[in-house]
Scaffold this motif. Structure first.
Motif, mmCIF file in Angstrom:
data_model
loop_
_atom_site.group_PDB
_atom_site.id
_atom_site.type_symbol
_atom_site.label_atom_id
_atom_site.label_comp_id
_atom_site.label_asym_id
_atom_site.label_seq_id
_atom_site.Cartn_x
_atom_site.Cartn_y
_atom_site.Cartn_z
ATOM 1 N N VAL A 124 -16.896 -8.823 4.841
ATOM 2 C CA VAL A 124 -17.633 -7.532 4.836
ATOM 3 C C VAL A 124 -19.578 -8.214 4.076
ATOM 4 N N ALA A 125 -19.632 -8.833 3.625
ATOM 5 C CA ALA A 125 -20.730 -9.781 2.980
ATOM 6 C C ALA A 125 -20.973 -10.070 4.131
ATOM 7 N N LEU A 126 -20.426 -11.788 4.771
ATOM 8 C CA LEU A 126 -20.858 -11.998 6.082
ATOM 9 C C LEU A 126 -21.495 -11.864 7.099
ATOM 10 N N ALA A 127 -20.415 -10.986 7.287
ATOM 11 C CA ALA A 127 -21.002 -9.654 8.455
ATOM 12 C C ALA A 127 -22.505 -8.798 8.092
ATOM 13 N N MET A 128 -22.931 -8.472 7.089
ATOM 14 C CA MET A 128 -23.779 -7.192 7.255
ATOM 15 C C MET A 128 -24.463 -8.863 6.848
ATOM 16 N N ALA A 129 -24.587 -10.182 6.370
ATOM 17 C CA ALA A 129 -25.313 -11.007 6.640
ATOM 18 C C ALA A 129 -25.471 -11.846 7.573
ATOM 19 N N LYS A 130 -25.124 -11.582 8.442
ATOM 20 C CA LYS A 130 -25.061 -11.861 10.191
ATOM 21 C C LYS A 130 -25.489 -10.926 10.402
ATOM 22 N N ALA A 131 -25.022 -10.196 10.518
ATOM 23 C CA ALA A 131 -26.433 -8.275 10.978
ATOM 24 C C ALA A 131 -27.722 -8.630 10.771
ATOM 25 N N ALA A 132 -28.100 -8.521 9.565
ATOM 26 C CA ALA A 132 -29.355 -8.952 9.302
ATOM 27 C C ALA A 132 -30.195 -10.101 8.851
ATOM 28 N N SER A 133 -29.632 -11.154 8.985
ATOM 29 C CA SER A 133 -30.427 -12.274 9.597
ATOM 30 C C SER A 133 -30.607 -12.406 11.230
ATOM 31 N N GLY A 134 -30.027 -11.826 12.065
ATOM 32 C CA GLY A 134 -29.628 -12.113 13.370
ATOM 33 C C GLY A 134 -31.431 -12.329 13.684
ATOM 34 N N GLU A 135 -31.832 -11.814 13.634
ATOM 35 C CA GLU A 135 -33.666 -12.261 14.063
ATOM 36 C C GLU A 135 -35.069 -12.888 12.930
ATOM 37 N N TYR A 136 -33.991 -13.319 12.616
ATOM 38 C CA TYR A 136 -34.955 -14.575 11.544
ATOM 39 C C TYR A 136 -35.591 -15.328 11.729
ATOM 40 N N VAL A 137 -35.973 -15.270 13.237
ATOM 41 C CA VAL A 137 -36.512 -16.121 13.714
ATOM 42 C C VAL A 137 -37.927 -16.038 14.086
ATOM 43 N N VAL B 25 -27.872 -1.999 12.941
ATOM 44 C CA VAL B 25 -27.157 -3.312 11.671
ATOM 45 C C VAL B 25 -26.082 -2.694 12.146
ATOM 46 N N LEU B 26 -25.223 -2.048 12.191
ATOM 47 C CA LEU B 26 -23.919 -1.237 12.024
ATOM 48 C C LEU B 26 -23.426 -2.005 12.601
ATOM 49 N N GLN B 27 -23.833 -1.680 13.954
ATOM 50 C CA GLN B 27 -22.468 -2.119 15.094
ATOM 51 C C GLN B 27 -22.187 -3.617 15.387
ATOM 52 N N ASN B 28 -23.594 -4.670 14.646
ATOM 53 C CA ASN B 28 -23.731 -5.899 14.847
ATOM 54 C C ASN B 28 -22.844 -6.016 13.464
ATOM 55 N N LEU B 29 -22.715 -5.379 12.701
ATOM 56 C CA LEU B 29 -21.152 -5.915 11.349
ATOM 57 C C LEU B 29 -20.094 -5.338 11.471
ATOM 58 N N ILE B 30 -20.406 -4.165 12.290
ATOM 59 C CA ILE B 30 -18.796 -4.271 12.651
ATOM 60 C C ILE B 30 -18.082 -5.316 14.153
ATOM 61 N N GLU B 31 -18.684 -6.178 14.181
ATOM 62 C CA GLU B 31 -18.696 -6.599 15.043
ATOM 63 C C GLU B 31 -18.466 -8.263 15.267
ATOM 64 N N TYR B 32 -19.398 -8.453 13.820
ATOM 65 C CA TYR B 32 -18.519 -9.693 12.885
ATOM 66 C C TYR B 32 -18.332 -9.606 12.530
ATOM 67 N N TYR B 33 -17.417 -8.324 11.860
ATOM 68 C CA TYR B 33 -16.601 -8.248 11.163
ATOM 69 C C TYR B 33 -15.027 -8.973 11.776
ATOM 70 N N ILE C 272 -28.367 -16.727 2.415
ATOM 71 C CA ILE C 272 -29.184 -16.220 1.019
ATOM 72 C C ILE C 272 -29.044 -14.486 0.496
ATOM 73 N N LEU C 273 -28.718 -14.024 2.177
ATOM 74 C CA LEU C 273 -28.674 -12.558 2.151
ATOM 75 C C LEU C 273 -26.531 -13.016 1.614
ATOM 76 N N PHE C 274 -25.766 -13.276 2.193
ATOM 77 C CA PHE C 274 -24.457 -13.187 1.959
ATOM 78 C C PHE C 274 -24.285 -13.979 0.959
ATOM 79 N N GLU C 275 -24.945 -14.456 0.087
ATOM 80 C CA GLU C 275 -24.709 -14.404 -1.425
ATOM 81 C C GLU C 275 -24.769 -13.189 -2.235
ATOM 82 N N GLN C 276 -25.964 -12.215 -2.071
ATOM 83 C CA GLN C 276 -27.038 -11.307 -2.318
ATOM 84 C C GLN C 276 -25.598 -10.219 -2.115
ATOM 85 N N TYR C 277 -25.297 -10.179 -1.036
ATOM 86 C CA TYR C 277 -25.008 -9.178 -0.673
ATOM 87 C C TYR C 277 -22.978 -9.229 -1.377
ATOM 88 N N LEU C 278 -22.877 -9.972 -1.292
ATOM 89 C CA LEU C 278 -21.301 -10.862 -1.848
ATOM 90 C C LEU C 278 -21.266 -9.924 -3.108
#
Ligand code: ADP
Ligand code: MG
Length: 620
Positions: A563-576, A540-548, A466-472
């Motif tokens: 970028v969108a994917l990295a951001m989505a991953k960084a932001a959804s990382g804890e969504y459990v 988040v920014l640090q994670n984002l760079i990792e995913y990127y 969801i975040l990926f599509e939104q960020y993209l």
């Protein structure tokens, strides 16, 4: 000095040619069956003994051979299909070199019975080692009946190199099916050691594909139809869920001839990018019609590779055409509830993480009511919907996922089980959608009921999608809302990470990050995306760079998508964590409004459905 150059005797020349045309029983089957198709047969029977090593018989009801032609057919370069070099460019038949029969007759014993349409008597010919041993009139059915026995009896070295029966038979089946899939209007039978292996009645293409591949494929077939000036493409691709780890269901045909084409295969795989994991291979049955002048057919007799004049253009047409159809039918069984008008959507309140960006929800969106959006051939791999152009490939109006469950007429299947009948009855009873139930497992997976079973959804991946599509959308189109930080946080990066951050700083800006360089490899964060908890910005920014970095080798994913994917991953990382019914419903609804709700942008499974047939299978 005496002259030493001589003409090879015909029998020897034929044997040499046979090396090219006839390698194994499968090649004989191919040549004979293609001849039957060329002769206009509507019924073709193939009967094998010991994978064809002992005998290969092909019986057709085609136009037959006259007594003279029956003999001529075994002469080298004897063909009824071309008369002049000029004709080479207008070939519509499968064979045209006049090499197959003489080649086969040089390495096997051949008996031919053939009666021309309308003639009273037929011809019988027996040939061994290129020599006609017998020819006489015979009473036989209209059409041709040819038996090739003891293949390579006179070339022991080659006979020895034949593989085990099971392998040779598999090769025969491959050739047989390629021809069967090209000619659905012809009825084919394959009998091996007295057992009927395939019985394929004349039918429509879809029915033929189902008869060959098995009933289960029916609901997986997605119709493909592209008409362009250059090429027409028809046929089916299969749903992403049907993709397999091994090859076997990839079929290209051009002007009714099977072909292999690695480059075009890549176009299809590319069309599935983001929909299937990297090691999966999509299944397809695609038929090209193209002006024969634009392809090179004058190739090696057994080669299946074909050269096209404008391969890049065809690549784009395939990519766009297939992607459009996939976009339209992001097939999953319908959820058990009506998505329209039922949801008062709010962000799930406080799941496990405290930096949950808000999920935007479009209440008028109905994933099952897809409006077709024509696309251009140069469209990006995650963006099936850009504006129409004149070259756009016409879409089939009104196509929806429902169209892809169109029933195929059943061929008599005596083995149909009680269970299958039960499933059919159930499916016919057009289940009225009831309220969907949600259940959460291990704070991470959501189970929900569907019309004919249930569906399991990975909560974190759903959120990532969801975040990926939104960020993209944000990085490609608009600026997202920023929130200023009261106390700018600083982030110190390694020189490598700093270079990456510099590279994507503009995209980060459109996502809502305002960064200012304050040291050789550090930034101050002045603003964050409005839906991000500011206190987590640096993390988040640090994670984002990792995913990127992780996606750096992935050429399929473009920079903005990364970028969108990295951001989505960084932001959804804890969504459990625990979600209540409302939150689960909101998440699932929003997921189903996504362009793709089956896979994450990097190809991980988000959701899968378990249907009634699976459930019944367990309790069998
Ligand atoms: P090609 O198919 O390249 O012409 P072949 O050696 O396979 O060469 O066949 C030679 C000729 O024999 C064909 O051109 C066709 O006229 C005739 N022939 C072969 N098989 C059949 C058949 N099953 N029915 C009618 N004619 C056939
Ligand atoms: Mg032929």
């Amino acid at each position: 000095m005496a002259n030493i150059i001589q003409l090879l005797p015909d029998a020897v020349a034929n044997q040499i040619a046979a090396g090219e045309v006839v390698q194994r029983p499968a090649s004989v089957v191919k040549e004979l069956v293609e001849n039957s198709v060329d002769a206009g047969a509507t019924t073709i029977q193939v009967i094998l003994k010991n994978a064809g090593k002992t005998s290969i018989q092909v019986i057709d009801n085609g136009k037959g051979l006259s007594p003279m032609d029956a003999r001529m057919a075994f002469e080298r370069h004897a063909t009824s299909k071309i008369a002049a070099a000029q004709d080479l460019f207008n070939i519509r038949t499968l064979g045209f070199r006049g090499e197959a029969l003489p080649s086969i007759a040089s390495v096997a014993e051949v008996e031919l019975r053939s009666r021309e349409t309308g003639e009273e008597l037929g011809t019988y010919i027996y040939i061994s080692e290129s020599t006609v041993k017998k020819q006489e009139p015979v009473n036989c059915a209209e059409g041709t009946n040819i038996i090739v026995s003891n293949l390579f009896f006179n070339v022991p070295a080659r006979r020895k190199f034949l593989k085990a029966d099971s392998t040779e038979f598999k090769n025969v089946v491959t050739e047989f099916l390629r021809i069967a899939l090209t000619n659905p209007d012809v009825s084919f039978t394959l009998i091996h050691n007295d057992k009927t292996v395939y019985q394929l009645p004349a039918s429509q293409l879809r029915q033929r594909v189902v008869n060959v591949m098995g009933k289960a494929i029916n609901s997986k077939l997605i119709n493909v139809e592209c008409d362009t000036e250059l090429i027409k493409v028809r046929g089916y691709v299969c749903t992403p869920q049907h993709a397999k780890k091994t090859y076997g269901e990839q079929y290209f045909f051009v002007n009714n001839r099977f072909m292999k084409h690695n480059f075009f295969h890549k176009a299809i795989v590319e069309a599935y990018s983001g929909l299937i994991a990297g090691d999966m291979i999509p299944s397809y049955f695609l038929y090209f019609t193209i002006n024969p002048d634009l392809i090179d057919v004058n190739i090696h007799p057994t080669k299946t590779e074909i050269k096209f004049q404008d391969e890049p253009a065809i690549f784009q047409i395939l990519l766009a055409g297939v992607k459009e159809m996939l976009g339209k039918c992001n097939i999953m069984p319908p959820l058990d509830f009506d998505t329209e008008g039922s949801i008062q959507f709010e962000t799930p309140t406080k799941p496990a993480s405290n930096y949950i960006p808000r999920v935007q929800y479009n209440p008028s969106y109905n994933p099952f009511n897809y409006h077709s959006t024509p696309i251009t051939p140069t469209d990006s791999s995650f963006d099936p919907g850009v504006e129409t152009t004149e070259n756009a490939i016409p879409s089939t109006p009104g196509t929806s996922w429902r169209d892809f469950f169109v029933t195929v007429e059943e061929t008599p299947q005596p083995q149909q089980t009680v269970i299958e009948e039960f499933i059919e009855q159930e499916q016919q009873q057009d289940a009225t959608p009831a309220e969907a139930n949600f259940m959460q497992v291990k704070n991470r997976y959501i189970l929900t009921s569907t019309v004919d079973g249930f569906m399991a959804i990975d909560q974190r991946r759903a959120y990532e999608r969801i975040l990926f599509e939104q960020y993209l959308e944000a990085v490609e189109t608009t600026q997202t809302a920023k929130q200023k930080c009261l106390f700018p946080e600083t982030i110190d990066l390694t020189p490598e990470d700093f270079t990456i951050a510099e590279e994507i700083v503009m995209d980060l800006d459109t996502l809502g990050f305002e960064l200012t360089q304050i040291g050789p490899s550090s930034f101050a964060i002045y603003a964050t995306p409005a839906d991000l908890n500011t206190s987590d910005a640096a993390e988040v920014l640090q994670n984002l760079i990792e995913y990127y970095k992780e996606t750096s080798g992935d050429i399929k994913v473009k920079d903005k998508e990364r970028v969108a994917l990295a951001m989505a991953k960084a932001a959804s990382g804890e969504y459990v964590g625990p979600l209540n019914d409302e939150e689960m419903r909101a998440l699932v609804d929003t997921l189903f409004a996504c362009r793709n709700y089956s896979y994450t942008a990097d190809g991980k499974v988000i959701s899968f459905a378990i249907g009634l047939s699976d459930i019944l299978g367990w309790f069998r």
